[in-house]
Design a protein around this motif. Structure first.
Motif, mmCIF file in Angstrom:
data_model
loop_
_atom_site.group_PDB
_atom_site.id
_atom_site.type_symbol
_atom_site.label_atom_id
_atom_site.label_comp_id
_atom_site.label_asym_id
_atom_site.label_seq_id
_atom_site.Cartn_x
_atom_site.Cartn_y
_atom_site.Cartn_z
ATOM 1 N N LYS A 103 -8.193 10.618 29.351
ATOM 2 C CA LYS A 103 -6.926 10.655 29.701
ATOM 3 C C LYS A 103 -6.130 9.255 29.807
ATOM 4 C CE LYS A 103 -7.810 15.333 32.026
ATOM 5 N NZ LYS A 103 -7.779 16.091 33.234
ATOM 6 N N HIS A 104 -5.142 9.190 29.196
ATOM 7 C CA HIS A 104 -4.648 7.666 29.012
ATOM 8 C C HIS A 104 -2.936 7.363 29.772
ATOM 9 C CE1 HIS A 104 -4.441 3.411 29.291
ATOM 10 N NE2 HIS A 104 -3.369 3.252 28.128
ATOM 11 N N ASN A 105 -2.402 7.244 30.378
ATOM 12 C CA ASN A 105 -0.825 7.164 30.785
ATOM 13 C C ASN A 105 -0.378 8.680 30.533
ATOM 14 O OD1 ASN A 105 -0.534 4.732 31.483
ATOM 15 N ND2 ASN A 105 -0.275 4.256 28.778
ATOM 16 N N ASP A 106 -1.299 9.913 31.095
ATOM 17 C CA ASP A 106 -0.506 11.493 31.685
ATOM 18 C C ASP A 106 -1.003 11.802 29.960
ATOM 19 O OD1 ASP A 106 0.467 10.889 33.804
ATOM 20 O OD2 ASP A 106 2.154 10.519 33.832
ATOM 21 N N ARG A 107 -1.735 11.436 28.762
ATOM 22 C CA ARG A 107 -1.891 11.975 27.842
ATOM 23 C C ARG A 107 -3.455 12.441 27.424
ATOM 24 N NH1 ARG A 107 1.645 9.531 22.416
ATOM 25 N NH2 ARG A 107 0.671 11.289 21.778
ATOM 26 N N ARG A 128 -12.065 -3.294 29.459
ATOM 27 C CA ARG A 128 -10.921 -2.936 28.462
ATOM 28 C C ARG A 128 -11.190 -1.181 27.685
ATOM 29 N NH1 ARG A 128 -10.988 -7.555 28.318
ATOM 30 N NH2 ARG A 128 -8.879 -8.642 28.391
ATOM 31 N N SER A 129 -12.553 -0.702 28.077
ATOM 32 C CA SER A 129 -12.630 0.386 27.700
ATOM 33 C C SER A 129 -12.143 1.171 28.172
ATOM 34 C CB SER A 129 -14.434 0.648 27.916
ATOM 35 O OG SER A 129 -14.697 2.285 27.158
ATOM 36 N N MET A 135 2.067 -8.943 25.563
ATOM 37 C CA MET A 135 1.372 -9.595 25.663
ATOM 38 C C MET A 135 0.675 -9.687 24.326
ATOM 39 S SD MET A 135 -2.099 -8.181 27.616
ATOM 40 C CE MET A 135 -3.585 -9.733 27.486
ATOM 41 N N ASN A 136 0.021 -10.716 24.265
ATOM 42 C CA ASN A 136 -0.004 -11.487 22.595
ATOM 43 C C ASN A 136 -1.736 -10.585 22.692
ATOM 44 O OD1 ASN A 136 1.619 -13.498 22.042
ATOM 45 N ND2 ASN A 136 0.206 -14.847 23.117
ATOM 46 N N LYS A 137 -1.110 -10.121 20.682
ATOM 47 C CA LYS A 137 -2.442 -9.419 20.331
ATOM 48 C C LYS A 137 -3.618 -10.444 20.397
ATOM 49 C CE LYS A 137 0.056 -5.973 17.693
ATOM 50 N NZ LYS A 137 1.652 -5.911 18.154
ATOM 51 N N ILE A 138 -5.019 -9.473 20.720
ATOM 52 C CA ILE A 138 -5.991 -10.353 20.341
ATOM 53 C C ILE A 138 -6.794 -10.129 19.642
ATOM 54 C CG2 ILE A 138 -9.100 -9.760 21.910
ATOM 55 C CD1 ILE A 138 -6.513 -8.380 23.736
ATOM 56 N N LEU A 139 -7.705 -10.729 18.703
ATOM 57 C CA LEU A 139 -8.342 -10.929 18.259
ATOM 58 C C LEU A 139 -9.627 -10.483 18.125
ATOM 59 C CD1 LEU A 139 -8.863 -12.338 14.876
ATOM 60 C CD2 LEU A 139 -9.253 -14.152 15.622
ATOM 61 N N ILE A 140 -9.852 -9.351 17.312
ATOM 62 C CA ILE A 140 -11.258 -8.471 17.219
ATOM 63 C C ILE A 140 -11.516 -8.630 16.451
ATOM 64 C CG2 ILE A 140 -12.475 -6.804 18.981
ATOM 65 C CD1 ILE A 140 -9.995 -6.394 20.394
ATOM 66 N N ILE A 141 -12.378 -9.353 15.801
ATOM 67 C CA ILE A 141 -12.783 -9.346 13.532
ATOM 68 C C ILE A 141 -14.272 -10.021 14.212
ATOM 69 C CG2 ILE A 141 -12.861 -9.977 11.338
ATOM 70 C CD1 ILE A 141 -10.664 -9.671 11.732
ATOM 71 N N PHE A 179 -6.748 -3.139 25.063
ATOM 72 C CA PHE A 179 -6.596 -3.716 24.547
ATOM 73 C C PHE A 179 -5.766 -4.715 25.305
ATOM 74 C CE2 PHE A 179 -9.994 -2.721 21.284
ATOM 75 C CZ PHE A 179 -11.394 -3.464 22.348
ATOM 76 N N ASN A 180 -4.283 -4.130 25.368
ATOM 77 C CA ASN A 180 -2.876 -4.601 25.386
ATOM 78 C C ASN A 180 -2.047 -4.459 26.873
ATOM 79 O OD1 ASN A 180 -2.328 -7.107 23.312
ATOM 80 N ND2 ASN A 180 -1.763 -5.265 21.956
ATOM 81 N N ASN A 181 -2.966 -3.538 27.606
ATOM 82 C CA ASN A 181 -2.572 -3.066 28.913
ATOM 83 C C ASN A 181 -1.431 -2.101 28.835
ATOM 84 O OD1 ASN A 181 -2.693 -2.716 32.030
ATOM 85 N ND2 ASN A 181 -1.239 -4.410 31.893
ATOM 86 N N ASP A 182 -0.466 -2.124 27.521
ATOM 87 C CA ASP A 182 0.206 -1.423 27.434
ATOM 88 C C ASP A 182 0.381 0.052 27.349
ATOM 89 O OD1 ASP A 182 -0.916 -0.698 25.083
ATOM 90 O OD2 ASP A 182 0.398 -2.145 23.967
ATOM 91 N N CYS A 183 0.604 1.360 27.074
ATOM 92 C CA CYS A 183 0.313 2.429 26.599
ATOM 93 C C CYS A 183 0.119 3.277 25.462
ATOM 94 C CB CYS A 183 2.390 3.049 26.440
ATOM 95 S SG CYS A 183 3.256 3.481 27.973
ATOM 96 N N LYS A 184 0.392 2.603 24.559
ATOM 97 C CA LYS A 184 -0.576 2.486 23.375
ATOM 98 C C LYS A 184 -2.459 2.512 24.324
ATOM 99 C CE LYS A 184 2.257 0.442 19.807
ATOM 100 N NZ LYS A 184 2.145 -0.526 19.056
ATOM 101 N N ILE A 185 -3.622 3.665 22.954
ATOM 102 C CA ILE A 185 -5.092 3.416 22.653
ATOM 103 C C ILE A 185 -5.224 2.948 21.457
ATOM 104 C CG2 ILE A 185 -4.428 5.503 24.137
ATOM 105 C CD1 ILE A 185 -6.100 6.708 21.860
#
Length: 231
Positions: free
Chosen positions: A129-133, A55-56, A1-7, A182-188
């Motif tokens: 808490k997000h993705n078991d972390r 996305r919060s 998924m493309n990264k989202i521009l947030i500036i 933002f990218n609906n992945d494992c990263k915060i």
């Protein structure tokens, strides 16, 4: 998924355009704007606010320092202790104790990166808490504050798994302690905010938002596109 521009750059103009139009003119503190311009700005900010809200990552526990001098905090299964002396401030999360004395923000707060040791008290603690972390966020400030120091806040994002510490700061802008996905992945993700302009308002002011994402080692890294530009 493309990264989202947030500036986001919000510029406060201190001069006025002497030309007039047939549109209704609304007087604001910093400039004259048409009613149409006001409505357009509000509409854009509403869309941005809704984008962030969707996305919060919602915290599971929020604790506020209502007494102003709380030093022992129970946050779910985690114990947090705050130590403040004239020489330094220390924080203990479970069995991990560390000092703020040699720590600095990852982002540029105003003229540059700030030393976090300016903070001597905490205002709010959140457990995410997000993705078991689990992640612990602490908003910190200086008390009692005077002058420009009252407009500064610092944030610790603590990764429970790796015990990694990430520090950010804000000046004269939104001090909400938030994490995103933002990218609906494992990263915060974290939106760092920079105040760009003279602190006394003699120049145009910009608030610049930049995107940081946490890697597998629990460290936030500034995100850039293929051209090397920050998001």
């Amino acid at each position: 998924m493309n990264k989202i521009l947030i500036i986001l750059i919000l510029t406060i103009l201190v001069s006025c355009d002497n030309r007039t139009t047939n549109n209704e003119i609304t007087q604001t503190r910093d400039k004259l704007v048409t009613k149409t311009e006001v409505n357009e700005n509000v509409d854009v900010m509403d869309k941005v606010k809704n984008h962030f809200e969707l996305r919060s990552i919602k915290p599971s526990i929020i604790i506020n320092n209502t007494e102003g001098n709380q030093t022992d905090i129970q946050l779910g299964n985690h114990k947090i202790k705050w130590f403040n002396t004239d020489d330094e401030t220390k924080i203990k999360i479970d069995n991990d104790i560390f000092t703020l004395k040699d720590k600095a923000t990852l982002n540029i707060v105003h003229y540059g990166k700030d030393t976090v040791d300016f903070a001597n008290n905490w205002d709010e603690i959140k457990l995410f808490k997000h993705n078991d972390r689990e992640y612990i966020g602490i908003r910190m400030s200086f008390s009692p504050c005077t002058g420009l120091g009252c407009s500064v806040d610092y944030f610790l994002i603590y990764d429970v798994k790796t015990k990694s510490k990430n520090f950010f700061g804000t000046f004269r802008t939104d001090n909400e302690l938030e994490l995103f996905n933002f990218n609906n992945d494992c990263k915060i993700d974290y939106l760092a905010k920079t105040y760009n302009g003279d602190a006394h308002g003699s120049t145009p002011i910009e608030f610049i938002y930049e995107l940081y994402s946490m890697d597998t080692n629990g460290q936030f890294k500034m995100q850039k596109d293929n051209g090397g530009l920050t998001y």
